[in-house]
Motif scaffolding. Structure first.
Motif, PDB file in Angstrom:
ATOM      1  N   GLY A 109      10.387  19.559 -52.855  1.00  0.00           N
ATOM      2  CA  GLY A 109       8.857  18.912 -53.236  1.00  0.00           C
ATOM      3  C   GLY A 109       8.990  17.986 -52.825  1.00  0.00           C
ATOM      4  N   ASN A 110       9.393  17.127 -51.276  1.00  0.00           N
ATOM      5  CA  ASN A 110       9.639  16.197 -51.149  1.00  0.00           C
ATOM      6  C   ASN A 110       8.710  16.670 -49.208  1.00  0.00           C
ATOM      7  OD1 ASN A 110       9.887  14.046 -52.834  1.00  0.00           O
ATOM      8  ND2 ASN A 110      11.886  15.343 -52.819  1.00  0.00           N
ATOM      9  N   THR A 111       8.220  15.367 -48.195  1.00  0.00           N
ATOM     10  CA  THR A 111       8.305  15.438 -47.163  1.00  0.00           C
ATOM     11  C   THR A 111       8.722  14.813 -45.875  1.00  0.00           C
ATOM     12  OG1 THR A 111       5.508  14.944 -48.282  1.00  0.00           O
ATOM     13  CG2 THR A 111       5.997  14.588 -45.546  1.00  0.00           C
ATOM     14  N   PHE A 112       8.993  15.688 -45.324  1.00  0.00           N
ATOM     15  CA  PHE A 112       9.500  15.778 -43.902  1.00  0.00           C
ATOM     16  C   PHE A 112       8.925  15.247 -43.018  1.00  0.00           C
ATOM     17  CE2 PHE A 112      12.151  17.411 -39.911  1.00  0.00           C
ATOM     18  CZ  PHE A 112      12.924  16.175 -40.160  1.00  0.00           C
ATOM     19  N   MET A 113       9.122  14.128 -41.645  1.00  0.00           N
ATOM     20  CA  MET A 113       8.073  13.799 -40.820  1.00  0.00           C
ATOM     21  C   MET A 113       9.225  13.642 -39.760  1.00  0.00           C
ATOM     22  SD  MET A 113       5.555  10.191 -40.584  1.00  0.00           S
ATOM     23  CE  MET A 113       4.660  10.474 -42.212  1.00  0.00           C
ATOM     24  N   LEU A 114       7.991  13.751 -38.979  1.00  0.00           N
ATOM     25  CA  LEU A 114       8.861  13.308 -36.893  1.00  0.00           C
ATOM     26  C   LEU A 114       7.936  12.222 -36.730  1.00  0.00           C
ATOM     27  CD1 LEU A 114      10.106  16.393 -35.798  1.00  0.00           C
ATOM     28  CD2 LEU A 114      11.443  14.678 -36.603  1.00  0.00           C
ATOM     29  N   SER A 115       8.213  11.103 -36.876  1.00  0.00           N
ATOM     30  CA  SER A 115       6.933  10.186 -36.081  1.00  0.00           C
ATOM     31  C   SER A 115       7.518   9.482 -34.541  1.00  0.00           C
ATOM     32  CB  SER A 115       7.813   8.800 -36.952  1.00  0.00           C
ATOM     33  OG  SER A 115       8.627   8.571 -36.840  1.00  0.00           O
ATOM     34  N   SER A 116       6.919   9.121 -34.128  1.00  0.00           N
ATOM     35  CA  SER A 116       6.461   8.855 -32.823  1.00  0.00           C
ATOM     36  C   SER A 116       7.063   9.650 -31.589  1.00  0.00           C
ATOM     37  CB  SER A 116       7.937   7.318 -32.382  1.00  0.00           C
ATOM     38  OG  SER A 116       7.673   6.900 -33.124  1.00  0.00           O
ATOM     39  N   LEU A 117       5.935  10.830 -31.677  1.00  0.00           N
ATOM     40  CA  LEU A 117       6.171  12.185 -30.979  1.00  0.00           C
ATOM     41  C   LEU A 117       4.772  12.081 -29.547  1.00  0.00           C
ATOM     42  CD1 LEU A 117       5.797  14.941 -33.554  1.00  0.00           C
ATOM     43  CD2 LEU A 117       8.525  14.673 -32.337  1.00  0.00           C
ATOM     44  N   PRO A 118       5.227  12.501 -28.515  1.00  0.00           N
ATOM     45  CA  PRO A 118       4.708  11.995 -27.474  1.00  0.00           C
ATOM     46  C   PRO A 118       3.684  12.838 -27.221  1.00  0.00           C
ATOM     47  CG  PRO A 118       7.178  13.013 -27.030  1.00  0.00           C
ATOM     48  CD  PRO A 118       6.850  12.762 -27.979  1.00  0.00           C
ATOM     49  N   GLU A 119       2.849  12.345 -26.469  1.00  0.00           N
ATOM     50  CA  GLU A 119       2.008  13.398 -25.873  1.00  0.00           C
ATOM     51  C   GLU A 119       2.042  14.236 -25.356  1.00  0.00           C
ATOM     52  OE1 GLU A 119      -1.368  13.094 -26.731  1.00  0.00           O
ATOM     53  OE2 GLU A 119      -1.141  10.732 -27.673  1.00  0.00           O
ATOM     54  N   GLY A 120       1.709  15.496 -25.652  1.00  0.00           N
ATOM     55  CA  GLY A 120       2.260  17.203 -25.146  1.00  0.00           C
ATOM     56  C   GLY A 120       3.321  17.339 -26.005  1.00  0.00           C
ATOM     57  N   PHE A 121       4.358  17.028 -26.687  1.00  0.00           N
ATOM     58  CA  PHE A 121       5.209  17.145 -28.126  1.00  0.00           C
ATOM     59  C   PHE A 121       4.766  18.691 -28.454  1.00  0.00           C
ATOM     60  CE2 PHE A 121       7.959  17.727 -31.528  1.00  0.00           C
ATOM     61  CZ  PHE A 121       9.045  17.799 -30.509  1.00  0.00           C
ATOM     62  N   LYS A 122       5.464  19.392 -28.199  1.00  0.00           N
ATOM     63  CA  LYS A 122       5.077  20.613 -29.260  1.00  0.00           C
ATOM     64  C   LYS A 122       6.456  20.856 -30.692  1.00  0.00           C
ATOM     65  CE  LYS A 122       4.061  25.470 -28.492  1.00  0.00           C
ATOM     66  NZ  LYS A 122       4.525  26.268 -27.457  1.00  0.00           N
ATOM     67  N   VAL A 123       5.560  20.946 -31.353  1.00  0.00           N
ATOM     68  CA  VAL A 123       6.012  21.430 -32.274  1.00  0.00           C
ATOM     69  C   VAL A 123       6.751  22.399 -32.719  1.00  0.00           C
ATOM     70  CG1 VAL A 123       6.057  21.385 -35.151  1.00  0.00           C
ATOM     71  CG2 VAL A 123       5.696  19.247 -33.833  1.00  0.00           C
ATOM     72  N   PRO A 124       8.280  23.202 -32.898  1.00  0.00           N
ATOM     73  CA  PRO A 124       8.186  24.876 -32.483  1.00  0.00           C
ATOM     74  C   PRO A 124       7.424  25.366 -33.672  1.00  0.00           C
ATOM     75  CG  PRO A 124       9.926  22.781 -32.436  1.00  0.00           C
ATOM     76  CD  PRO A 124       9.121  22.502 -32.724  1.00  0.00           C
ATOM     77  N   GLU A 125       7.246  26.500 -33.212  1.00  0.00           N
ATOM     78  CA  GLU A 125       6.304  27.469 -34.380  1.00  0.00           C
ATOM     79  C   GLU A 125       6.904  27.723 -35.845  1.00  0.00           C
ATOM     80  OE1 GLU A 125       4.665  31.553 -34.984  1.00  0.00           O
ATOM     81  OE2 GLU A 125       5.064  31.116 -33.061  1.00  0.00           O
ATOM     82  N   LYS A 126       8.625  27.102 -35.828  1.00  0.00           N
ATOM     83  CA  LYS A 126       8.963  28.197 -37.187  1.00  0.00           C
ATOM     84  C   LYS A 126       8.996  26.544 -37.868  1.00  0.00           C
ATOM     85  CE  LYS A 126      12.832  29.369 -39.528  1.00  0.00           C
ATOM     86  NZ  LYS A 126      14.404  30.327 -39.387  1.00  0.00           N
ATOM     87  N   LEU A 127       9.495  25.371 -37.097  1.00  0.00           N
ATOM     88  CA  LEU A 127       9.530  24.053 -37.878  1.00  0.00           C
ATOM     89  C   LEU A 127       7.476  24.002 -38.532  1.00  0.00           C
ATOM     90  CD1 LEU A 127      10.220  21.852 -38.769  1.00  0.00           C
ATOM     91  CD2 LEU A 127      10.183  20.401 -36.539  1.00  0.00           C
ATOM     92  N   SER A 128       6.706  24.585 -38.000  1.00  0.00           N
ATOM     93  CA  SER A 128       5.091  23.996 -38.234  1.00  0.00           C
ATOM     94  C   SER A 128       4.772  24.997 -39.172  1.00  0.00           C
ATOM     95  CB  SER A 128       5.134  24.735 -37.047  1.00  0.00           C
ATOM     96  OG  SER A 128       4.295  25.444 -36.697  1.00  0.00           O
ATOM     97  N   ARG A 129       6.004  25.602 -39.426  1.00  0.00           N
ATOM     98  CA  ARG A 129       5.119  26.689 -40.745  1.00  0.00           C
ATOM     99  C   ARG A 129       5.424  26.135 -42.275  1.00  0.00           C
ATOM    100  NH1 ARG A 129       6.547  31.164 -37.054  1.00  0.00           N
ATOM    101  NH2 ARG A 129       8.570  31.835 -38.536  1.00  0.00           N
ATOM    102  N   ILE A 130       6.459  25.081 -42.527  1.00  0.00           N
ATOM    103  CA  ILE A 130       7.145  24.472 -43.703  1.00  0.00           C
ATOM    104  C   ILE A 130       6.044  22.999 -43.633  1.00  0.00           C
ATOM    105  CG2 ILE A 130       9.309  23.703 -45.055  1.00  0.00           C
ATOM    106  CD1 ILE A 130      11.246  24.948 -41.997  1.00  0.00           C
ATOM    107  N   PRO A 131       5.306  24.325 -44.561  1.00  0.00           N
ATOM    108  CA  PRO A 131       4.842  23.304 -45.478  1.00  0.00           C
ATOM    109  C   PRO A 131       5.354  21.553 -46.106  1.00  0.00           C
ATOM    110  CG  PRO A 131       3.867  25.171 -46.553  1.00  0.00           C
ATOM    111  CD  PRO A 131       5.641  25.297 -46.220  1.00  0.00           C
TER     112      PRO A 131
END
Length: 225
Positions: A35-57
């Motif tokens: 029930g917490n939050t996981f964040m990737l920070s400092s992502l460069p322009e054009g960085f594409k988050v993998p679909e499976k990762l992006s689907r995790i709330p």
């Protein structure tokens, strides 16, 4: 209502490797269950988050760096997990910190002082002990100390486990891992057909799950200072 915590990996690599992707997915899934939050920070322009990762709330992607997200007084509530910190992480830190910061997946063995880039920004630091861990293990240990109130010396570990692929092949992992109830190291895994094991370029996002094979790729990206 439980106090929500945020776990951040300041993504220092220009790209996201396939094995790093699996570690991030493992972190996000465990964070979601808690029930917490996981964040990737400092992502460069054009960085594409993998679909499976992006689907995790529980997952959030941020272009901004941590010092921009948590500026001013909020910075005091951020804990940098730093192998060179003077104090170990303890259950009491739950009251002091809301955000736990990790210095990226950079895959160095032996480790280099990669966390120094974040250390220079003035975040308070805590250690996770003397033995190097993978990134997902470092987040897992932090969560166990903060959310489950383990002390570091009470967490079940195995150091430098030997992984056997078959009767004749094995490899020793040069890291510390948390163990499961059966005493086995907890690692990200993906099951793939044997024919794919000969390829060095496997797109993790498109891999099916094969329940009829015991073949596994065990991830070996590293959390380093």
């Amino acid at each position: 209502m439980p106090e929500r915590k945020t776990y951040i990996v300041e993504h220092l690599d220009p790209e996201l490797g396939q094995w790093s992707e699996l570690e991030y997915i493992a972190i996000a899934e465990e964070t979601q269950r808690a029930g917490n939050t996981f964040m990737l920070s400092s992502l460069p322009e054009g960085f594409k988050v993998p679909e499976k990762l992006s689907r995790i709330p529980a997952f959030e992607a941020e272009r901004r760096g941590v010092e921009e997200i948590y500026g001013g007084e909020a910075k005091e509530r951020v804990c940098l997990l730093d192998p060179q910190a003077e104090r170990d992480l303890s259950p009491d830190d739950k009251r002091e910190f809301d955000v736990f910061l990790f210095g990226g997946i950079l895959g160095d063995d032996p480790p280099r002082d990669r966390t120094s880039e974040l250390r220079k920004k003035g975040f308070k630091g805590r250690r996770l002990g003397p033995v190097q861990m993978t990134t997902d293990t470092a987040v897992r240990v932090t969560r166990m100390v903060i959310e489950e109130q383990f002390t570091l010396n009470k967490i079940p570990y195995v150091d430098f486990p030997e992984l056997k692929f078959n009767e004749h092949e094995s490899t020793q992992m040069p890291f510390r891992y948390v163990t499961d109830k059966d005493g086995k190291p907890i690692m990200p895994e993906v099951r793939i057909p044997l024919s794919l094991l000969i390829s060095e370029e496997v797109n993790v996002s498109t891999l099916p799950t094969y329940e009829d094979t015991a073949s596994r790729i065990w991830m070996r990206r590293y959390w380093t200072g």
